[in-house]
Write a protein that holds these residues in place. Structure first.
Motif, PDB file in Angstrom:
ATOM      1  N   VAL A  38      -1.107  -9.129  -4.232  1.00 50.96           N
ATOM      2  CA  VAL A  38      -0.312  -9.387  -5.433  1.00 50.96           C
ATOM      3  C   VAL A  38      -1.220  -9.524  -6.657  1.00 50.96           C
ATOM      4  O   VAL A  38      -0.946  -8.944  -7.720  1.00 50.96           O
ATOM      5  N   LEU A  39      -2.298 -10.282  -6.522  1.00 49.77           N
ATOM      6  CA  LEU A  39      -3.195 -10.494  -7.657  1.00 49.77           C
ATOM      7  C   LEU A  39      -3.906  -9.212  -8.096  1.00 49.77           C
ATOM      8  O   LEU A  39      -4.260  -9.067  -9.271  1.00 49.77           O
ATOM      9  N   SER A  40      -4.098  -8.276  -7.160  1.00 54.07           N
ATOM     10  CA  SER A  40      -4.770  -7.017  -7.497  1.00 54.07           C
ATOM     11  C   SER A  40      -3.855  -6.046  -8.236  1.00 54.07           C
ATOM     12  O   SER A  40      -4.316  -5.074  -8.811  1.00 54.07           O
ATOM     13  N   MET A  41      -2.559  -6.319  -8.181  1.00 51.81           N
ATOM     14  CA  MET A  41      -1.542  -5.506  -8.841  1.00 51.81           C
ATOM     15  C   MET A  41      -1.631  -4.027  -8.443  1.00 51.81           C
ATOM     16  O   MET A  41      -1.450  -3.133  -9.268  1.00 51.81           O
ATOM     17  N   TYR A  47       6.040  -0.248 -13.782  1.00 49.24           N
ATOM     18  CA  TYR A  47       5.393  -0.772 -14.987  1.00 49.24           C
ATOM     19  C   TYR A  47       3.885  -0.740 -14.721  1.00 49.24           C
ATOM     20  O   TYR A  47       3.305  -1.739 -14.309  1.00 49.24           O
ATOM     21  N   PRO A  48       3.238   0.394 -14.928  1.00 44.10           N
ATOM     22  CA  PRO A  48       1.826   0.522 -14.553  1.00 44.10           C
ATOM     23  C   PRO A  48       0.875  -0.274 -15.444  1.00 44.10           C
ATOM     24  O   PRO A  48      -0.240  -0.601 -15.031  1.00 44.10           O
ATOM     25  N   ASN A  49       1.279  -0.611 -16.659  1.00 39.73           N
ATOM     26  CA  ASN A  49       0.428  -1.370 -17.578  1.00 39.73           C
ATOM     27  C   ASN A  49       0.863  -2.831 -17.562  1.00 39.73           C
ATOM     28  O   ASN A  49       2.042  -3.134 -17.498  1.00 39.73           O
ATOM     29  N   SER A  50      -0.121  -3.706 -17.651  1.00 41.12           N
ATOM     30  CA  SER A  50       0.194  -5.129 -17.602  1.00 41.12           C
ATOM     31  C   SER A  50      -0.598  -5.880 -18.655  1.00 41.12           C
ATOM     32  O   SER A  50      -1.694  -5.468 -19.044  1.00 41.12           O
ATOM     33  N   ILE A  51      -0.037  -6.986 -19.094  1.00 41.50           N
ATOM     34  CA  ILE A  51      -0.755  -7.871 -20.014  1.00 41.50           C
ATOM     35  C   ILE A  51      -1.785  -8.715 -19.263  1.00 41.50           C
ATOM     36  O   ILE A  51      -2.631  -9.346 -19.872  1.00 41.50           O
ATOM     37  N   LEU A 126       4.653 -12.314 -14.595  1.00 39.48           N
ATOM     38  CA  LEU A 126       3.317 -11.984 -15.101  1.00 39.48           C
ATOM     39  C   LEU A 126       2.644 -10.890 -14.278  1.00 39.48           C
ATOM     40  O   LEU A 126       2.131  -9.918 -14.826  1.00 39.48           O
ATOM     41  N   LEU A 127       2.641 -11.044 -12.954  1.00 41.10           N
ATOM     42  CA  LEU A 127       1.949 -10.082 -12.089  1.00 41.10           C
ATOM     43  C   LEU A 127       2.836  -8.935 -11.621  1.00 41.10           C
ATOM     44  O   LEU A 127       2.372  -8.039 -10.946  1.00 41.10           O
ATOM     45  N   GLN A 128       4.130  -8.999 -11.961  1.00 39.91           N
ATOM     46  CA  GLN A 128       5.058  -7.915 -11.654  1.00 39.91           C
ATOM     47  C   GLN A 128       5.096  -7.564 -10.159  1.00 39.91           C
ATOM     48  O   GLN A 128       5.152  -6.402  -9.768  1.00 39.91           O
ATOM     49  N   MET A 129       5.078  -8.580  -9.312  1.00 39.04           N
ATOM     50  CA  MET A 129       5.019  -8.357  -7.868  1.00 39.04           C
ATOM     51  C   MET A 129       6.275  -7.693  -7.315  1.00 39.04           C
ATOM     52  O   MET A 129       6.265  -7.166  -6.215  1.00 39.04           O
ATOM     53  N   TRP A 130       7.346  -7.654  -8.073  1.00 36.14           N
ATOM     54  CA  TRP A 130       8.599  -7.027  -7.648  1.00 36.14           C
ATOM     55  C   TRP A 130       8.446  -5.519  -7.471  1.00 36.14           C
ATOM     56  O   TRP A 130       9.289  -4.876  -6.868  1.00 36.14           O
ATOM     57  N   GLN A 131       7.359  -4.937  -7.983  1.00 30.10           N
ATOM     58  CA  GLN A 131       7.180  -3.480  -7.938  1.00 30.10           C
ATOM     59  C   GLN A 131       6.779  -2.943  -6.568  1.00 30.10           C
ATOM     60  O   GLN A 131       6.836  -1.740  -6.342  1.00 30.10           O
ATOM     61  N   THR A 132       6.343  -3.807  -5.684  1.00 26.62           N
ATOM     62  CA  THR A 132       5.936  -3.349  -4.351  1.00 26.62           C
ATOM     63  C   THR A 132       6.849  -3.964  -3.302  1.00 26.62           C
ATOM     64  O   THR A 132       7.460  -5.010  -3.534  1.00 26.62           O
ATOM     65  N   GLN A 133       6.920  -3.331  -2.160  1.00 22.40           N
ATOM     66  CA  GLN A 133       7.795  -3.830  -1.101  1.00 22.40           C
ATOM     67  C   GLN A 133       7.363  -5.228  -0.652  1.00 22.40           C
ATOM     68  O   GLN A 133       8.187  -6.131  -0.529  1.00 22.40           O
TER      69      GLN A 133
END
Length: 161
Positions: A38-41, A47-51, A126-133
């Motif tokens: 998750v931390l490695s995103m 959403y490939p770009n992150s703050i 923040l980490l957008q973890m919803w993007q992966t299974q």
């Protein structure tokens, strides 16, 4: 009867926190891998770009793992104290029983911090973890645990007469 049930609800929430912490400890390598993932995103296609920059340094990942587990344990211990306090005065006057709810409410609040704060706010937003299974599954589970904490907090916080 209602007071006794509130005590049982607090006990069950305490056990939930302690069981999840224990499962994380029993599966510490898998826990570390999940948090590191998750931390490695990785694999963020929607959403490939992150703050937030990716975090891959092992000491930082271990810090996150330890903070999560320690806070789950803290929530469980505080909830157990709250359960004991409530159980001890369940036959007392309403004001005494209502005052005994302090640690139960604090423990449930700590659980809210873990599963809403750590997972919902930091992991999901923040980490957008919803993007992966794997991230989405963790986020869904965290919502269930957060909802349990909120529900028990609301039930316990209702005034007894």
């Amino acid at each position: 009867m209602i007071r006794s049930l509130k005590c049982v609800f607090v006990l069950l929430l305490a056990l939930m926190c302690l069981f999840y912490a224990s499962q994380n400890i029993a599966n510490i390598d898998a826990c570390y891998s999940a948090i590191a993932y998750v931390l490695s995103m990785q694999e963020h296609a929607v959403y490939p770009n992150s703050i937030m920059p990716e975090v891959t340094a092992s000491p930082l990942v271990w810090t996150a793992v330890l903070v999560i587990i320690a806070t789950e344990i803290l929530a469980g211990i505080v909830l157990l104290k709250g359960c004991w306090d409530m159980w001890s005065v369940r036959q007392a006057k309403a004001a005494t029983f209502n005052a005994s709810k302090k640690y139960a409410l604090v423990g449930a609040s700590i659980g809210i911090i873990v599963w809403f704060g750590y997972f919902g706010v930091f992991g999901g937003a923040l980490l957008q973890m919803w993007q992966t299974q794997a991230g989405a599954m963790s986020l869904n589970g965290a919502f269930q645990y957060f909802a349990s904490c909120v529900f028990i907090w609301l039930l316990v916080n209702t005034a007894d007469v």
